[in-house]
Design an enzyme around this catalytic site. Structure first.
Site, PDB file in Angstrom:
ATOM      1  N   TYR A  91      42.845 -34.697  20.017  1.00  0.00           N
ATOM      2  CA  TYR A  91      41.660 -34.517  19.359  1.00  0.00           C
ATOM      3  C   TYR A  91      41.690 -33.632  18.621  1.00  0.00           C
ATOM      4  O   TYR A  91      42.028 -32.354  18.968  1.00  0.00           O
ATOM      5  CB  TYR A  91      40.450 -34.597  20.320  1.00  0.00           C
ATOM      6  CG  TYR A  91      39.107 -34.015  19.777  1.00  0.00           C
ATOM      7  CD1 TYR A  91      38.664 -34.710  18.631  1.00  0.00           C
ATOM      8  CD2 TYR A  91      38.473 -33.051  20.084  1.00  0.00           C
ATOM      9  CE1 TYR A  91      37.510 -34.514  18.275  1.00  0.00           C
ATOM     10  CE2 TYR A  91      37.441 -32.549  19.631  1.00  0.00           C
ATOM     11  CZ  TYR A  91      36.799 -33.399  18.571  1.00  0.00           C
ATOM     12  OH  TYR A  91      35.732 -32.896  18.142  1.00  0.00           O
ATOM     13  N   ARG A 129      22.201 -19.692  35.579  1.00  0.00           N
ATOM     14  CA  ARG A 129      23.694 -19.734  34.826  1.00  0.00           C
ATOM     15  C   ARG A 129      24.756 -19.746  35.888  1.00  0.00           C
ATOM     16  O   ARG A 129      25.792 -20.478  35.712  1.00  0.00           O
ATOM     17  CB  ARG A 129      24.038 -18.378  34.175  1.00  0.00           C
ATOM     18  CG  ARG A 129      25.056 -18.424  33.409  1.00  0.00           C
ATOM     19  CD  ARG A 129      25.271 -17.483  32.221  1.00  0.00           C
ATOM     20  NE  ARG A 129      24.423 -16.258  32.437  1.00  0.00           N
ATOM     21  CZ  ARG A 129      25.150 -15.225  33.178  1.00  0.00           C
ATOM     22  NH1 ARG A 129      26.147 -15.232  33.806  1.00  0.00           N
ATOM     23  NH2 ARG A 129      24.132 -14.055  33.369  1.00  0.00           N
ATOM     24  N   LYS A 152      31.136 -38.995  25.121  1.00  0.00           N
ATOM     25  CA  LYS A 152      31.475 -40.213  24.728  1.00  0.00           C
ATOM     26  C   LYS A 152      31.184 -41.268  26.186  1.00  0.00           C
ATOM     27  O   LYS A 152      29.985 -41.519  26.163  1.00  0.00           O
ATOM     28  CB  LYS A 152      32.994 -40.121  24.543  1.00  0.00           C
ATOM     29  CG  LYS A 152      33.337 -38.982  23.746  1.00  0.00           C
ATOM     30  CD  LYS A 152      32.663 -38.856  22.409  1.00  0.00           C
ATOM     31  CE  LYS A 152      33.481 -38.153  21.579  1.00  0.00           C
ATOM     32  NZ  LYS A 152      33.149 -36.728  21.275  1.00  0.00           N
TER      33      LYS A 152
END
Ligand SMILES: Cc1ncc(COP(=O)(O)O)c(C=O)c1O
Length: 361
Positions: free
Chosen positions: A99, A48, A195
């Site tokens: 967004y 982690r 993206k």
């Protein structure tokens, strides 16, 4: 005398940054490191906290943006970690057309009394500068998704800093190849790496980049505590995609510019929004929202799908999402232009546009 450390250009950085050393038997690419834990006594300790596949992606993106990067499990995981920097009941300024997921996070925090959200029309530069007055965080997204509005960053960053606010720029649409917000003093850059950075519609990932060691440490600590980091394979895929960002973006942008010219004179298109760079275009249709729905279902190359920035061309009517604000025109179709042959893209589009008259009556 030759410069001992010449400054490399972005296309070279994308290909060469964060490679294993050029030594016999070293692989050219970092392998995917699948590890939940590491032998104690080093810097990594636990899966982690650190992973070499994240680190390689972070070094490459950091080199392109000119800062230090941290990878997150999604763009919105990065967004929420940044919004968490804001103290109780402090003000966050954000574009009203940012967004939708970022706006929804902000609305959710506001509804629970955590922060105050001030949404502004970023095309009104004066209003945007004035709105920074008592802000703790100024959130910018330029170009905005899906309205494709552009912010002139330096004056807004100056006003935000005068108010003591941090400035975040969502650089998902421009990518570091077309805009480097840290160079004009933004404190933080955020990406949906899903993206253009990853670029193949096969991975969900996010990233934050900063030049501030203090902010880096705070955000790294938050990521360690929350565990909103990516899987190693996602980071590996995103780095693999990043290697070809310059050529993908060049081609997609050239296609976008050509399509903008042709779309601008098509009678079924009432408006074309394009900031002059990048590979996302939005059109509005003369016959309204129903025509937009028909268009997105009558092409064969253009895929009706959300998201953007992949090698394949996709498009959608944004108002099909109930959460999209009604200041986004009902007929607005956001187009993510891919790297196919532009003539094929145009042929596919124009047959669907030409048929709209008979299809919508
Ligand atoms: C500009 C922008 N920022 C952030 C996000 C959120 O990223 P993700 O979907 O990777 O969580 C998106 C997603 O569409 C986006 O377009």
């Amino acid at each position: 005398m030759a410069d001992p450390a010449p400054t490399l250009r972005p296309s070279t950085i994308a290909v060469t940054a964060a490679r294993p050393p050029h030594e016999p038997d070293q692989p050219l690419n970092h392998p995917v490191t699948l590890a939940s834990t590491y032998v104690a006594g080093g810097d990594r300790e636990y899966g982690r906290y650190a992973n070499p596949s994240w680190t390689a992606f972070e070094e490459a993106l950091g080199a392109l943006e000119g800062g230090r990067a941290l990878a997150f499990s999604s763009g919105l995981a990065a967004v929420s970690t940044l919004l968490d920097l804001v103290g109780l009941e402090q003000t966050v300024v954000a574009p009203r057309h940012a967004y939708n997921g970022s706006i929804m996070q902000l609305a959710d925090l506001e509804a629970r009394g955590r922060v105050k959200a001030r949404l502004v029309d970023v095309t009104d530069q004066q209003a945007l500068v004035a709105a920074c007055d008592d802000a703790a965080l100024v959130w910018l997204e330029t170009p905005t998704n899906p309205a494709l509005e552009v912010v002139d960053l330096p004056p807004v960053i100056e006003a935000a800093h005068a108010a003591g606010a941090y400035v975040v720029v969502d650089n998902t649409f421009a990518t570091p190849l077309l805009q480097r917000p840290l160079d004009v003093d933004a404190d933080l850059v955020v990406h949906s790496a899903t993206k253009f950075l990853a670029g193949h519609s096969d991975v969900v990932m996010g990233a934050v980049v900063t030049r501030s060691d203090e902010l880096f440490d705070v955000l790294k600590k938050r990521r360690d505590l929350i565990g909103n980091s990516p899987g190693p394979f996602e980071a590996w895929l995103a780095l693999r995609g990043l290697r070809t960002l310059p050529v993908r973006l060049d081609r997609a942008q050239a296609n976008a510019k050509e399509l903008v010219t042709r779309l601008s004179s098509h009678p079924e298109v009432s408006a074309v929004r394009y900031p002059g760079f990048g590979a996302v275009v939005a059109i509005e249709l003369t016959r309204g929202g129903m025509a937009a729905d028909v268009l997105t279902h009558t092409t064969s190359l253009w895929v009706h799908a959300t998201s953007l920035g992949g090698v394949e061309s996709t498009f959608e009517r944004r108002r099909r999402w109930k959460t999209e604000p009604d200041t986004i025109p009902d007929s607005l179709v956001r187009m993510s232009v891919g790297i196919e042959d532009v003539e094929d893209l145009w042929d596919d589009l124009v047959q669907a546009l030409d048929a709209l008259g008979s299809a919508t009556g």
